[in-house]
Design a protein around this motif. Sequence first.
Motif, PDB file in Angstrom:
ATOM      1  N   GLY A   1      43.061  30.036  28.550  1.00 39.60           N
ATOM      2  CA  GLY A   1      43.342  30.749  29.787  1.00 39.60           C
ATOM      3  C   GLY A   1      42.171  31.483  30.406  1.00 39.60           C
ATOM      4  N   HIS A   2      41.018  31.454  29.766  1.00 34.87           N
ATOM      5  CA  HIS A   2      39.841  32.088  30.346  1.00 34.87           C
ATOM      6  C   HIS A   2      39.332  31.244  31.514  1.00 34.87           C
ATOM      7  N   HIS A   3      38.614  31.889  32.435  1.00 34.06           N
ATOM      8  CA  HIS A   3      38.014  31.197  33.577  1.00 34.06           C
ATOM      9  C   HIS A   3      36.567  31.646  33.719  1.00 34.06           C
ATOM     10  N   THR A   4      35.760  30.774  34.283  1.00 38.46           N
ATOM     11  CA  THR A   4      34.369  31.113  34.552  1.00 38.46           C
ATOM     12  C   THR A   4      34.091  30.952  36.038  1.00 38.46           C
TER      13      THR A   4
ATOM     14  N   THR B   1      38.717  37.043  31.320  1.00 33.52           N
ATOM     15  CA  THR B   1      39.905  36.878  30.478  1.00 33.52           C
ATOM     16  C   THR B   1      41.062  36.415  31.359  1.00 33.52           C
ATOM     17  N   PRO B   2      42.135  35.922  30.750  1.00 35.69           N
ATOM     18  CA  PRO B   2      43.284  35.512  31.573  1.00 35.69           C
ATOM     19  C   PRO B   2      43.817  36.645  32.456  1.00 35.69           C
ATOM     20  N   VAL B   3      43.887  37.856  31.936  1.00 38.97           N
ATOM     21  CA  VAL B   3      44.376  38.992  32.723  1.00 38.97           C
ATOM     22  C   VAL B   3      43.417  39.310  33.869  1.00 38.97           C
ATOM     23  N   ALA B   4      42.121  39.327  33.587  1.00 40.72           N
ATOM     24  CA  ALA B   4      41.133  39.619  34.630  1.00 40.72           C
ATOM     25  C   ALA B   4      41.157  38.540  35.712  1.00 40.72           C
TER      26      ALA B   4
ATOM     27  N   ASP C   1      44.221  39.128  37.871  1.00 37.24           N
ATOM     28  CA  ASP C   1      43.971  40.300  38.721  1.00 37.24           C
ATOM     29  C   ASP C   1      43.038  39.949  39.881  1.00 37.24           C
ATOM     30  N   LEU C   2      41.988  39.188  39.611  1.00 38.56           N
ATOM     31  CA  LEU C   2      41.041  38.789  40.653  1.00 38.56           C
ATOM     32  C   LEU C   2      41.729  37.921  41.705  1.00 38.56           C
ATOM     33  N   VAL C   3      42.463  36.924  41.274  1.00 39.89           N
ATOM     34  CA  VAL C   3      43.154  36.030  42.214  1.00 39.89           C
ATOM     35  C   VAL C   3      44.139  36.821  43.072  1.00 39.89           C
ATOM     36  N   ASN C   4      44.901  37.705  42.452  1.00 42.00           N
ATOM     37  CA  ASN C   4      45.851  38.505  43.217  1.00 42.00           C
ATOM     38  C   ASN C   4      45.151  39.430  44.205  1.00 42.00           C
TER      39      ASN C   4
END
Length: 61
Positions: free
Chosen positions: A26-29, A44-47, A50-53
Amino acid sequence: MTTWRMSGPSGDDGSDCVEAAALPGGHHTLRDTKNRTGPILTLTPVAWTDLVNAVKTGTLR
């Protein structure tokens, strides 16, 4: 192999944006399209969520 995706509104030649790639777990770069060999930000998946939202709602600070 990492599959990078360019954001939609990226300028006429694609040089005014970032690219994102999903990683296992679930991590993204993120990276700058003008400097593809430069630094990469890993979220991280949560970060990532949060960024997308924040981008979608216009609340990115």
